[in-house]
Design a protein around this motif. Structure first.
Motif, PDB file in Angstrom:
ATOM      1  N   ALA A  86     -25.547  -6.589  33.627  1.00 48.69           N
ATOM      2  CA  ALA A  86     -25.421  -8.023  33.360  1.00 48.69           C
ATOM      3  C   ALA A  86     -23.959  -8.344  33.059  1.00 48.69           C
ATOM      4  N   LYS A  87     -23.672  -9.615  32.854  1.00 51.05           N
ATOM      5  CA  LYS A  87     -22.288 -10.063  32.632  1.00 51.05           C
ATOM      6  C   LYS A  87     -22.124 -10.556  31.207  1.00 51.05           C
ATOM      7  N   ALA A  88     -21.168  -9.974  30.503  1.00 53.04           N
ATOM      8  CA  ALA A  88     -20.869 -10.393  29.138  1.00 53.04           C
ATOM      9  C   ALA A  88     -20.000 -11.640  29.155  1.00 53.04           C
ATOM     10  N   VAL A  89     -20.456 -12.683  28.472  1.00 56.89           N
ATOM     11  CA  VAL A  89     -19.688 -13.924  28.335  1.00 56.89           C
ATOM     12  C   VAL A  89     -19.392 -14.105  26.855  1.00 56.89           C
ATOM     13  N   LYS A  90     -18.141 -13.944  26.483  1.00 56.61           N
ATOM     14  CA  LYS A  90     -17.774 -13.999  25.065  1.00 56.61           C
ATOM     15  C   LYS A  90     -17.667 -15.443  24.567  1.00 56.61           C
ATOM     16  N   TYR A  91     -18.215 -15.690  23.397  1.00 57.05           N
ATOM     17  CA  TYR A  91     -17.973 -16.975  22.732  1.00 57.05           C
ATOM     18  C   TYR A  91     -17.163 -16.690  21.480  1.00 57.05           C
ATOM     19  N   GLU A  92     -16.102 -17.470  21.302  1.00 55.53           N
ATOM     20  CA  GLU A  92     -15.130 -17.177  20.263  1.00 55.53           C
ATOM     21  C   GLU A  92     -15.560 -17.687  18.895  1.00 55.53           C
ATOM     22  N   LEU A  93     -15.360 -16.838  17.896  1.00 50.11           N
ATOM     23  CA  LEU A  93     -15.532 -17.191  16.498  1.00 50.11           C
ATOM     24  C   LEU A  93     -14.151 -17.173  15.846  1.00 50.11           C
ATOM     25  N   SER A  94     -13.940 -18.040  14.876  1.00 48.70           N
ATOM     26  CA  SER A  94     -12.625 -18.099  14.234  1.00 48.70           C
ATOM     27  C   SER A  94     -12.777 -18.305  12.736  1.00 48.70           C
ATOM     28  N   GLU A  95     -11.755 -17.887  12.026  1.00 48.99           N
ATOM     29  CA  GLU A  95     -11.757 -18.057  10.574  1.00 48.99           C
ATOM     30  C   GLU A  95     -11.796 -19.527  10.197  1.00 48.99           C
ATOM     31  N   GLU A  96     -11.154 -20.376  11.036  1.00 51.10           N
ATOM     32  CA  GLU A  96     -11.120 -21.815  10.770  1.00 51.10           C
ATOM     33  C   GLU A  96     -12.526 -22.424  10.776  1.00 51.10           C
ATOM     34  N   ARG A  97     -13.434 -21.853  11.568  1.00 57.61           N
ATOM     35  CA  ARG A  97     -14.815 -22.339  11.625  1.00 57.61           C
ATOM     36  C   ARG A  97     -15.755 -21.425  10.835  1.00 57.61           C
ATOM     37  N   LEU A 124     -24.422 -14.197  26.207  1.00 59.19           N
ATOM     38  CA  LEU A 124     -23.446 -14.732  25.260  1.00 59.19           C
ATOM     39  C   LEU A 124     -23.264 -13.740  24.115  1.00 59.19           C
ATOM     40  N   ILE A 125     -22.020 -13.314  23.914  1.00 58.24           N
ATOM     41  CA  ILE A 125     -21.702 -12.259  22.946  1.00 58.24           C
ATOM     42  C   ILE A 125     -20.588 -12.732  22.015  1.00 58.24           C
ATOM     43  N   PRO A 126     -20.763 -12.578  20.695  1.00 61.30           N
ATOM     44  CA  PRO A 126     -19.751 -13.062  19.754  1.00 61.30           C
ATOM     45  C   PRO A 126     -18.449 -12.271  19.845  1.00 61.30           C
ATOM     46  N   PHE A 151     -13.379  -5.107  17.877  1.00 66.25           N
ATOM     47  CA  PHE A 151     -14.478  -6.062  17.850  1.00 66.25           C
ATOM     48  C   PHE A 151     -14.259  -7.235  18.805  1.00 66.25           C
ATOM     49  N   GLY A 152     -13.161  -7.200  19.552  1.00 65.05           N
ATOM     50  CA  GLY A 152     -12.861  -8.272  20.499  1.00 65.05           C
ATOM     51  C   GLY A 152     -11.499  -8.878  20.233  1.00 65.05           C
ATOM     52  N   SER A 153     -11.045  -9.713  21.166  1.00 60.11           N
ATOM     53  CA  SER A 153      -9.703 -10.294  21.058  1.00 60.11           C
ATOM     54  C   SER A 153      -9.543 -11.143  19.803  1.00 60.11           C
ATOM     55  N   GLN A 154     -10.622 -11.783  19.346  1.00 59.49           N
ATOM     56  CA  GLN A 154     -10.548 -12.595  18.132  1.00 59.49           C
ATOM     57  C   GLN A 154     -10.473 -11.740  16.867  1.00 59.49           C
ATOM     58  N   GLY A 155     -10.669 -10.445  17.033  1.00 58.92           N
ATOM     59  CA  GLY A 155     -10.540  -9.544  15.892  1.00 58.92           C
ATOM     60  C   GLY A 155      -9.137  -9.014  15.706  1.00 58.92           C
ATOM     61  N   GLU A 156      -8.296  -9.193  16.723  1.00 60.78           N
ATOM     62  CA  GLU A 156      -6.903  -8.765  16.578  1.00 60.78           C
ATOM     63  C   GLU A 156      -6.229  -9.591  15.480  1.00 60.78           C
ATOM     64  N   GLY A 157      -5.403  -8.895  14.698  1.00 59.79           N
ATOM     65  CA  GLY A 157      -4.768  -9.551  13.560  1.00 59.79           C
ATOM     66  C   GLY A 157      -5.524  -9.322  12.258  1.00 59.79           C
ATOM     67  N   TYR A 158      -6.612  -8.543  12.348  1.00 52.10           N
ATOM     68  CA  TYR A 158      -7.422  -8.252  11.169  1.00 52.10           C
ATOM     69  C   TYR A 158      -7.728  -6.755  11.107  1.00 52.10           C
ATOM     70  N   VAL A 159      -8.097  -6.292   9.917  1.00 49.92           N
ATOM     71  CA  VAL A 159      -8.597  -4.931   9.737  1.00 49.92           C
ATOM     72  C   VAL A 159      -9.841  -4.997   8.868  1.00 49.92           C
ATOM     73  N   ARG A 160     -10.640  -3.935   8.923  1.00 51.26           N
ATOM     74  CA  ARG A 160     -11.892  -3.890   8.162  1.00 51.26           C
ATOM     75  C   ARG A 160     -11.911  -2.677   7.247  1.00 51.26           C
ATOM     76  N   PHE A 161     -12.299  -2.909   5.994  1.00 54.38           N
ATOM     77  CA  PHE A 161     -12.417  -1.844   4.988  1.00 54.38           C
ATOM     78  C   PHE A 161     -13.895  -1.667   4.633  1.00 54.38           C
ATOM     79  N   SER A 162     -14.363  -0.438   4.601  1.00 55.13           N
ATOM     80  CA  SER A 162     -15.751  -0.157   4.244  1.00 55.13           C
ATOM     81  C   SER A 162     -15.888   0.039   2.733  1.00 55.13           C
ATOM     82  N   LEU A 163     -17.034  -0.366   2.207  1.00 50.89           N
ATOM     83  CA  LEU A 163     -17.339  -0.151   0.793  1.00 50.89           C
ATOM     84  C   LEU A 163     -18.135   1.131   0.572  1.00 50.89           C
ATOM     85  N   CYS A 164     -18.304   1.924   1.631  1.00 48.29           N
ATOM     86  CA  CYS A 164     -19.137   3.135   1.551  1.00 48.29           C
ATOM     87  C   CYS A 164     -18.332   4.350   1.112  1.00 48.29           C
TER      88      CYS A 164
END
Length: 381
Positions: free
Chosen positions: A138-149, A120-122, A353-366
């Motif tokens: 092995a087989k990767a099984v994605k479990y979805e995370l969402s902003e709503e949760r 199980l992979i986020p 980072f996965g299909s649930q990451g589409e629609g977002y971007v990430r900015f580093s503080l480094c």
């Protein structure tokens, strides 16, 4: 020569290829501002560097080191977990130093997964969880995370699935890339879920001290060691990413399985690194307060940059990134390429980072404040 079949499902790490493009642009004279990588630009604590330097002169410093690390380093990890997480660990049997926690992802996978086992992979999540799973067969099984949760797993929904082949579950809180934090109750629920379904849960925990006033360990949950491992690292917390120093903590039985893999792949961490790391782990909490003052100033500027780009950050983020929703009508890849080629500004697209990451971007503080201000200036021109 024909490459191994296991590589057919594994792509080159995104940053490995994308940074070649960034370096090529820099070679052409482009003044690229890199807000994509989570590699701390600040120095480690001075006393840590001094400790490493002093250790170089020890008579046994350049010899092979114990596979399980020095006793002083393990004791420092034990003290760190007790002081910062209120977790009691047995230094001899429940702590295994690693050459960075990324090494642990492979070692754990090799120690516990057979071909055909499910993991199980986020989604979204750290891409290495998936790539290592594929390398093992092995087989990767994605479990979805969402902003709503709030980017937390829905364990009730997961339990409705056939989990009979699931051997391992990766969790990562504070979460990368979203910056979401778990609560003690979430960790309790994860431990109960692991026991019910006989799954080994691994919490990847390198971000718990960055812009986070309440660091947590899943090992705080009573009975967690039976079904849980936790990876941790000095890379982010102490600006020591290039040192490659981390650890995995858990039961003696599980760590012995990992040690069987590790002892056949390396010969123990360089002694001065362990000596310096032990000093870092024994620093007072004032170190984190000072570090976070810098990151907080940078974060305020990054939020100004996201506003200029019409991106909306998710709420209550911790860690060294800002995760933000992009405007409708575009993709994360398109907006990243536009910023790179039109503004000489590099950020990370969420799709990696996965299909649930589409629609977002990430900015580093480094990145220093001056560079972030320059990025804002370029975008607003």
């Amino acid at each position: 020569m024909i490459q191994a079949n296991r590589l057919s499902q594994v792509q080159e790490y995104y940053f490995s290829s994308k940074l070649r493009e960034v370096r090529a642009l820099e070679a052409q004279g482009k003044p690229i501002i890199n807000l994509g990588i989570g590699s701390p630009d600040l120095p480690p604590p001075m006393q840590v560097v001094e400790g490493l330097t002093k250790a170089l002169s020890r008579s046994a410093a350049h010899q092979y080191q114990p596979y399980k690390g020095t006793s002083d380093f393990r004791n420092a990890i034990q003290e760190f977990y007790k002081s910062h997480y209120s977790v009691e660990l047995v230094s001899e049997t429940e702590i295994l130093p690693l050459m960075g926690s990324k090494e642990g992802i492979l070692h754990i996978s090799m120690a516990f997964l057979n071909e055909g086992d499910e993991v199980l992979i986020p989604n979204p999540g750290y891409p290495t969880y998936s790539s290592v799973t594929e390398l093992i067969g092995a087989k990767a099984v994605k479990y979805e995370l969402s902003e709503e949760r709030n980017w937390l797993p829905d364990l009730r929904e997961l339990a409705k699935n056939d989990l009979s082949k699931v051997k391992l579950m990766w969790v990562n809180y504070p979460h990368m890339p979203t910056g979401a934090s778990a609560t003690k109750q979430v960790f309790k629920d994860l431990v109960a879920f692991a026991k019910q379904h006989q799954i080994l849960v691994v919490n990847d925990n390198p971000y718990s001290f960055i812009l986070n006033e309440h660091p947590l360990s899943i090992l705080e949950v009573e009975g967690a060691k039976e079904v849980v491992l936790e990876l941790n690292s000095l890379s982010k917390s102490f600006n020591m990413s290039g040192w490659r120093v981390g650890m995995v903590c858990g039961s003696e039985e599980n760590l012995n399985s990992i040690l069987k893999v590790k002892s056949n792949m390396d010969s123990g961490m360089f002694y001065p690194l362990q000596a310096g790391a032990a000093i870092a782990l024994r620093l007072s909490k004032e170190w984190f307060r000072s570090l976070n003052e810098t990151y907080l100033k940078r974060k305020k500027l990054i939020l100004e940059l996201t506003e200029a780009l019409n991106c909306i950050p998710t709420k209550d983020q911790t860690g060294m990134f800002v995760w933000a929703k992009i405007p409708e009508g575009t993709t994360s890849e398109l907006i990243v390429d536009k910023l790179l080629h039109e503004y000489d500004l590099f950020i990370t697209p969420g799709f990696i980072f996965g299909s649930q990451g589409e629609g977002y971007v990430r900015f580093s503080l480094c990145t220093p404040e001056e560079m972030i201000k320059e990025a804002i200036k370029r975008v607003k021109q």
